[in-house]
Design a protein around this motif. Structure first.
Motif, PDB file in Angstrom:
ATOM      1  N   SER A 118       0.825  -1.209   0.000  1.00 58.96           N
ATOM      2  CA  SER A 118       0.000   0.000   0.000  1.00 58.96           C
ATOM      3  C   SER A 118       0.859   1.258   0.000  1.00 58.96           C
ATOM      4  CB  SER A 118      -0.925   0.007   1.218  1.00 58.96           C
ATOM      5  OG  SER A 118      -1.923  -0.985   1.112  1.00 58.96           O
ATOM      6  N   LEU A 119       1.944   1.239   0.769  1.00 56.39           N
ATOM      7  CA  LEU A 119       2.831   2.402   0.824  1.00 56.39           C
ATOM      8  C   LEU A 119       3.480   2.661  -0.527  1.00 56.39           C
ATOM      9  CD1 LEU A 119       4.448   1.668   4.300  1.00 56.39           C
ATOM     10  CD2 LEU A 119       2.921   3.575   3.774  1.00 56.39           C
ATOM     11  N   TYR A 120       3.980   1.608  -1.163  1.00 60.26           N
ATOM     12  CA  TYR A 120       4.584   1.775  -2.485  1.00 60.26           C
ATOM     13  C   TYR A 120       3.534   2.192  -3.509  1.00 60.26           C
ATOM     14  CZ  TYR A 120       8.966  -0.308  -0.856  1.00 60.26           C
ATOM     15  OH  TYR A 120      10.141  -0.562  -0.194  1.00 60.26           O
ATOM     16  N   ALA A 121       2.328   1.658  -3.360  1.00 55.77           N
ATOM     17  CA  ALA A 121       1.254   2.027  -4.282  1.00 55.77           C
ATOM     18  C   ALA A 121       0.945   3.519  -4.179  1.00 55.77           C
ATOM     19  CB  ALA A 121       0.009   1.200  -4.004  1.00 55.77           C
ATOM     20  N   ALA A 122       0.912   4.040  -2.966  1.00 57.55           N
ATOM     21  CA  ALA A 122       0.645   5.466  -2.790  1.00 57.55           C
ATOM     22  C   ALA A 122       1.745   6.309  -3.436  1.00 57.55           C
ATOM     23  CB  ALA A 122       0.516   5.807  -1.307  1.00 57.55           C
TER      24      ALA A 122
ATOM     25  N   GLN B 139      -1.299   6.160 -16.741  1.00 59.70           N
ATOM     26  CA  GLN B 139      -0.576   4.903 -16.903  1.00 59.70           C
ATOM     27  C   GLN B 139      -0.971   3.935 -15.799  1.00 59.70           C
ATOM     28  OE1 GLN B 139       3.744   5.181 -15.754  1.00 59.70           O
ATOM     29  NE2 GLN B 139       3.242   7.373 -15.542  1.00 59.70           N
ATOM     30  N   VAL B 140      -0.465   2.705 -15.912  1.00 57.85           N
ATOM     31  CA  VAL B 140      -0.687   1.682 -14.895  1.00 57.85           C
ATOM     32  C   VAL B 140       0.429   1.747 -13.865  1.00 57.85           C
ATOM     33  CG1 VAL B 140      -0.820  -0.796 -14.421  1.00 57.85           C
ATOM     34  CG2 VAL B 140      -1.910   0.146 -16.472  1.00 57.85           C
ATOM     35  N   VAL B 141       0.066   1.741 -12.604  1.00 57.68           N
ATOM     36  CA  VAL B 141       1.017   1.580 -11.499  1.00 57.68           C
ATOM     37  C   VAL B 141       0.866   0.138 -11.020  1.00 57.68           C
ATOM     38  CG1 VAL B 141       1.700   2.374  -9.204  1.00 57.68           C
ATOM     39  CG2 VAL B 141       0.772   4.011 -10.871  1.00 57.68           C
ATOM     40  N   ASP B 142       1.873  -0.673 -11.229  1.00 54.63           N
ATOM     41  CA  ASP B 142       1.826  -2.121 -11.006  1.00 54.63           C
ATOM     42  C   ASP B 142       2.601  -2.458  -9.736  1.00 54.63           C
ATOM     43  OD1 ASP B 142       1.904  -4.889 -11.149  1.00 54.63           O
ATOM     44  OD2 ASP B 142       3.169  -4.967 -12.951  1.00 54.63           O
ATOM     45  N   ILE B 143       1.895  -2.856  -8.687  1.00 61.98           N
ATOM     46  CA  ILE B 143       2.510  -3.111  -7.381  1.00 61.98           C
ATOM     47  C   ILE B 143       2.325  -4.581  -6.997  1.00 61.98           C
ATOM     48  CG2 ILE B 143       2.520  -2.534  -4.925  1.00 61.98           C
ATOM     49  CD1 ILE B 143       3.502  -0.251  -6.687  1.00 61.98           C
TER      50      ILE B 143
END
Length: 408
Positions: free
Chosen positions: A184-188, A205-209
């Motif tokens: 969640s932190l990296y996603a933010a 764009q896509v943020v892929d976590i």
């Protein structure tokens, strides 16, 4: 019904609209941080299969039934709508919402949104500026992308589980959902970076976590120790692989962390406990000597045990002050009562079922943001009318008809 979040939203992300199509923690926590920073976050739940953390303890009893404080902790400050994304009308409504949104966050297994007809390629046709953040166990690419994953999957596959625990004993999982939380932190972070670019270029764009990726990034020295020296990191208990003294030590009423391994800190410590000559004892007068396992076990650790046994955690913290790194190993009730935690605003009151509940605050502190009251997590579909009428312009009768057909 719960209390509505404060409107209009304030803070650095005021004006940013987020569609939160997530459940449990890996996703809701990301969206909650954006909400705490001022974004208008609309949580989208299936009316017949809502976020099942609504049933997670602890529960707050109210006249209309129990409400989950666990759910509230990760969904505060959000508006909530119920929407069946398997229905054609539900898909059409989400697409209309996407046109109004800056960000969509989902945490389905890769491919699920595509099967629903709501994948990134479809949604970017509705809104080319959309930032589409996808959180999953193993990410959207690679041979394991389609595998189901939980927090424990990330801890296991990311290597952290194998490193935690004590030598010569089975590994122990980290005692919190570190895979969900770190993802969640990296996603933010990734979401805000992509939003900045979308604002500059007009292209989303896509943020892929991946939870596995997130956990692997927390293993500190393990990768380079193996790639450089061939070592395989294993459980160390409370020890550090290349620093001593640096760990857990008993005292009169519990345990403390002590990290006075440098020559400077070691000399200060010896003076604090009335034996300054120990800093120049030729057996332990350098950091390199004190790191030797046998020297540590036979001289340094017994010395620290003798010093610390005379004092409580609070006394040791007071003695150490700003001079040496020493912290009480606090139980969670002690942390909640810590005046420093209070000064940092890390325990906040959030309304749950009409009463204030103390829960985690936001660890991001911005000097230019005065903060705002913490609104409650939404009841299922609580803001259907507000979102569908105010944001999409639907007439009240149309919203009522959607409810009758089970779309919302």
């Amino acid at each position: 019904m719960t209390d509505a979040p404060p409107t209009p939203r304030t803070g650095p992300l005021a004006g940013v609209v987020v569609l939160d199509v997530t459940r449990v923690v890996a996703g809701p926590f990301c969206a909650m941080m954006l909400a705490d920073l001022g974004a208008t976050v609309i949580k989208v739940e299936n009316p017949n299969d809502p976020d099942y953390t609504r049933t997670f303890p602890p529960m707050i009893e109210a006249d209309d039934g129990p409400t989950s404080a666990y759910y509230a902790q990760y969904n505060r400050n959000k508006q909530g709508i119920s929407l069946d994304l398997r229905s054609d009308e539900g898909k059409a409504l989400l697409k209309r919402l996407v046109r109004k949104a800056n960000i969509l966050i989902e945490n389905f297994r890769p491919g699920v949104m595509d099967k629903l007809g709501l994948g990134y390629d479809v949604l970017r046709a509705e809104n080319p500026r959309l930032v589409y953040t996808a959180i999953s166990g193993y990410g959207r690419t690679g041979p394991n992308a389609s595998r189901p994953g939980y927090d424990n999957s990330g801890q296991a596959a990311g290597g952290l589980w194998s490193m935690n625990g004590y030598p010569d004993q089975p590994p122990v999982r980290v005692g919190t959902i570190i895979g969900d939380l770190s993802a969640s932190l990296y996603a933010a972070t990734g979401t805000l970076a992509a939003l900045r670019q979308a604002e500059r270029t007009g292209i989303g764009q896509v943020v892929d976590i991946s939870q596995q990726d997130a956990v692997l990034s927390l293993t500190e020295h393990a990768v380079i120790r193996h790639t450089v020296s061939g070592e395989i990191a294993g459980p160390l208990g409370n020890d550090h692989p290349f620093v001593r003294p640096y760990g857990q030590y008993p005292c009169a009423d519990g345990y403390v962390f002590f990290g006075g391994y440098t020559d400077k800190f070691w000399a200060v410590t010896c003076a604090l406990f009335g034996e300054p000559d120990m800093a120049s004892d030729p057996r332990i007068d350098t950091m390199e000597k004190r790191f030797d396992a046998q020297v540590d076990a036979e001289i340094v650790t017994p010395l620290l045990h003798r010093w610390f046994a005379r004092h409580t955690k609070a006394e040791l913290e007071e003695m150490a002050g700003d001079a040496v790194p020493l912290s009480a190993i606090k139980t969670i009730d002690e942390v909640i009562a810590d005046p420093h935690i209070a000064a940092r605003g890390m325990i906040v009151d959030v309304p749950v079922a009409g009463q204030p509940v103390r829960m985690l605050g936001l660890p991001i502190k911005l000097s230019g943001d005065a903060g705002q009251p913490h609104g409650a997590a939404p009841a299922l579909g609580e803001h259907n009318e507000r979102v569908l009428q105010d944001l999409l312009g639907l007439e009240p009768g149309a919203v009522a008809a959607l409810r009758e057909r089970g779309v919302i």
